[in-house]
Design a protein around this motif. Structure first.
Motif, PDB file in Angstrom:
ATOM      1  N   LEU A 130       8.287  -0.379   7.975  1.00  0.00           N
ATOM      2  CA  LEU A 130       6.973  -0.952   7.702  1.00  0.00           C
ATOM      3  C   LEU A 130       6.344  -0.289   6.485  1.00  0.00           C
ATOM      4  O   LEU A 130       6.470   0.927   6.284  1.00  0.00           O
ATOM      5  CB  LEU A 130       6.057  -0.787   8.915  1.00  0.00           C
ATOM      6  CG  LEU A 130       6.295  -1.730  10.100  1.00  0.00           C
ATOM      7  CD1 LEU A 130       5.398  -1.348  11.264  1.00  0.00           C
ATOM      8  CD2 LEU A 130       6.050  -3.181   9.691  1.00  0.00           C
ATOM      9  N   ASP A 131       5.665  -1.088   5.670  1.00  0.00           N
ATOM     10  CA  ASP A 131       4.966  -0.651   4.466  1.00  0.00           C
ATOM     11  C   ASP A 131       5.915  -0.271   3.321  1.00  0.00           C
ATOM     12  O   ASP A 131       5.453   0.176   2.270  1.00  0.00           O
ATOM     13  CB  ASP A 131       4.012   0.517   4.752  1.00  0.00           C
ATOM     14  CG  ASP A 131       2.906   0.132   5.716  1.00  0.00           C
ATOM     15  OD1 ASP A 131       2.429  -1.020   5.646  1.00  0.00           O
ATOM     16  OD2 ASP A 131       2.520   0.976   6.546  1.00  0.00           O
ATOM     17  N   GLN A 132       7.211  -0.457   3.523  1.00  0.00           N
ATOM     18  CA  GLN A 132       8.160  -0.169   2.444  1.00  0.00           C
ATOM     19  C   GLN A 132       8.105  -1.271   1.397  1.00  0.00           C
ATOM     20  O   GLN A 132       8.049  -2.458   1.714  1.00  0.00           O
ATOM     21  CB  GLN A 132       9.580  -0.050   3.000  1.00  0.00           C
ATOM     22  CG  GLN A 132      10.637   0.214   1.939  1.00  0.00           C
ATOM     23  CD  GLN A 132      12.031   0.365   2.513  1.00  0.00           C
ATOM     24  OE1 GLN A 132      12.191   0.738   3.681  1.00  0.00           O
ATOM     25  NE2 GLN A 132      13.050   0.079   1.719  1.00  0.00           N
ATOM     26  N   LYS A 133       8.128  -0.896   0.125  1.00  0.00           N
ATOM     27  CA  LYS A 133       8.191  -1.870  -0.957  1.00  0.00           C
ATOM     28  C   LYS A 133       9.644  -2.267  -1.190  1.00  0.00           C
ATOM     29  O   LYS A 133      10.528  -1.408  -1.225  1.00  0.00           O
ATOM     30  CB  LYS A 133       7.583  -1.300  -2.236  1.00  0.00           C
ATOM     31  CG  LYS A 133       6.074  -1.070  -2.124  1.00  0.00           C
ATOM     32  CD  LYS A 133       5.492  -0.541  -3.419  1.00  0.00           C
ATOM     33  CE  LYS A 133       3.985  -0.336  -3.294  1.00  0.00           C
ATOM     34  NZ  LYS A 133       3.383   0.201  -4.543  1.00  0.00           N
ATOM     35  N   VAL A 134       9.871  -3.564  -1.326  1.00  0.00           N
ATOM     36  CA  VAL A 134      11.233  -4.059  -1.509  1.00  0.00           C
ATOM     37  C   VAL A 134      11.326  -4.885  -2.787  1.00  0.00           C
ATOM     38  O   VAL A 134      10.322  -5.408  -3.284  1.00  0.00           O
ATOM     39  CB  VAL A 134      11.691  -4.901  -0.298  1.00  0.00           C
ATOM     40  CG1 VAL A 134      11.711  -4.047   0.965  1.00  0.00           C
ATOM     41  CG2 VAL A 134      10.800  -6.125  -0.098  1.00  0.00           C
ATOM     42  N   VAL A 135      12.534  -5.023  -3.294  1.00  0.00           N
ATOM     43  CA  VAL A 135      12.782  -5.765  -4.524  1.00  0.00           C
ATOM     44  C   VAL A 135      13.748  -6.900  -4.225  1.00  0.00           C
ATOM     45  O   VAL A 135      14.825  -6.685  -3.647  1.00  0.00           O
ATOM     46  CB  VAL A 135      13.375  -4.851  -5.616  1.00  0.00           C
ATOM     47  CG1 VAL A 135      13.661  -5.646  -6.887  1.00  0.00           C
ATOM     48  CG2 VAL A 135      12.430  -3.694  -5.913  1.00  0.00           C
ATOM     49  N   GLY A 136      13.356  -8.118  -4.589  1.00  0.00           N
ATOM     50  CA  GLY A 136      14.177  -9.286  -4.321  1.00  0.00           C
ATOM     51  C   GLY A 136      15.558  -9.187  -4.949  1.00  0.00           C
ATOM     52  O   GLY A 136      15.691  -8.803  -6.113  1.00  0.00           O
ATOM     53  N   ALA A 137      16.582  -9.535  -4.168  1.00  0.00           N
ATOM     54  CA  ALA A 137      17.987  -9.534  -4.597  1.00  0.00           C
ATOM     55  C   ALA A 137      18.531  -8.131  -4.829  1.00  0.00           C
ATOM     56  O   ALA A 137      19.641  -7.976  -5.332  1.00  0.00           O
ATOM     57  CB  ALA A 137      18.196 -10.390  -5.841  1.00  0.00           C
ATOM     58  N   LYS A 138      17.747  -7.102  -4.455  1.00  0.00           N
ATOM     59  CA  LYS A 138      18.190  -5.723  -4.658  1.00  0.00           C
ATOM     60  C   LYS A 138      18.171  -4.911  -3.359  1.00  0.00           C
ATOM     61  O   LYS A 138      19.136  -4.227  -3.025  1.00  0.00           O
ATOM     62  CB  LYS A 138      17.318  -5.035  -5.710  1.00  0.00           C
ATOM     63  CG  LYS A 138      17.470  -5.583  -7.127  1.00  0.00           C
ATOM     64  CD  LYS A 138      18.835  -5.248  -7.702  1.00  0.00           C
ATOM     65  CE  LYS A 138      18.949  -5.692  -9.152  1.00  0.00           C
ATOM     66  NZ  LYS A 138      20.276  -5.395  -9.715  1.00  0.00           N
TER      67      LYS A 138
END
Length: 224
Positions: free
Chosen positions: A202-210
C-alpha cells in the motif's frame, strides 16, 4: 513523445496560447497584466503537454509476472467478490493516478482479449470505495496461456470525462503495449487469482510496464 489522444487538445491549446500571447503583447498597455496573461497561457500549455506525455517503455516481458498497467500509487490491496465477470473472489490491486502521472494504460500481461466492455456511470472521486462499480469504467479481461484470465478495469475519476480503451475481443496483445488512456485523475483496478503472490505494498509508487505487481503461481505447480 505525446499520446495520440492528446493531439487535438495540444494543437488547440497551442493555438489559443499563441493567440493570447500575441493579443496581449500588441493590444494591452498594462505591463503587469500583459505579463500575467502570457505566463498563465504558457503554464497551461506546459501542463497540457505534461499530462499527455507518453514516455517510451520497453518492458522485460515475463509470463511469470503481472506488470503495472499504469503509473501511480497503490491504494487498495484486498480480497473482493467480482460481480461482473468472474462471479467469485479475487485479489484486487488498485492504482490511483493523480493529474501529474502519466495516464497511458498498458497491458499488464500478454495474451488474447477475452472480454472488453464499457460501462457509463458516475464520476465519484477515484479513491471512493464504490467507484469500481459505479463510475464510468471499462473492464478488460486478458486470457493468458499459463495463468488463465487477468482482469483490469479503467475507472474515471471526478475530473475524468473520457476513457479510451483499445482492447477488442479476440485481439492478441503484448505485455506493456499501449492499451488506452484515461483523461485526468483516475484509477485502474487489477483483479488477480487468489494464489497470486502480491509484490507491492500500500502507498507504493509504481511505474506502468515496469513495476511487478504480482507473480501468479502456475495451476500445475500449485497442484503438485
Amino acid at each position: 513523445m505525446f499520446h495520440r489522444e492528446g493531439q487535438t487538445i495540444i494543437l488547440t491549446t497551442f493555438f489559443l496560447v499563441i493567440t493570447a500571447v500575441l493579443v496581449s503583447q500588441f493590444y494591452l498597455d498594462i505591463t503587469w497584466l500583459r505579463w500575467a496573461i502570457q505566463i498563465i497561457a504558457v503554464l497551461i500549455l506546459v501542463l497540457i503537454l505534461q499530462f499527455f506525455r507518453n514516455p517510451k517503455r520497453v518492458p522485460v516481458k515475463s509470463f511469470d509476472e503481472v506488470l503495472a498497467p499504469v503509473d501511480g500509487k497503490v491504494v487498495v490491496i484486498e480480497e473482493v467478490e467480482d460481480p461482473e465477470y468472474f462471479k467469485d473472489k479475487r485479489i484486487q490491486v488498485s492504482i490511483f493516478m493523480s493529474p501529474v502521472n502519466v495516464h497511458v494504460t498498458r497491458y499488464p500481461v500478454s495474451g488474447s482479449i477475452k472480454y472488453s466492455k464499457y460501462h457509463p456511470g458516475k464520476y465519484l472521486v477515484a479513491w471512493h470505495p464504490k467507484s469500481s462499480l459505479e463510475n464510468e469504467r471499462t473492464t478488460v479481461v486478458v486470457n493468458t496461456p499459463k495463468f488463465g484470465d487477468i482482469l483490469y478495469r479503467q475507472i474515471a475519476g471526478a475530473m475524468a470525462r473520457r476513457i479510451v480503451n483499445y482492447a477488442e475481443e479476440g485481439q492478441s496483445v503484448q505485455q506493456g503495449d499501449d492499451a488506452g488512456f484515461i483523461k485526468f485523475g483516475s484509477r485502474v483496478d487489477l483483479l488477480l487469482p487468489l494464489n497470486a503472490a502480491i509484490a507491492v505494498k500500500l502507498d507504493q509508487k509504481v511505474v506502468g510496464a515496469k513495476t511487478c505487481i504480482a507473480t501468479v503461481i502456475n495451476k500445475m505447480d500449485d497442484e503438485r
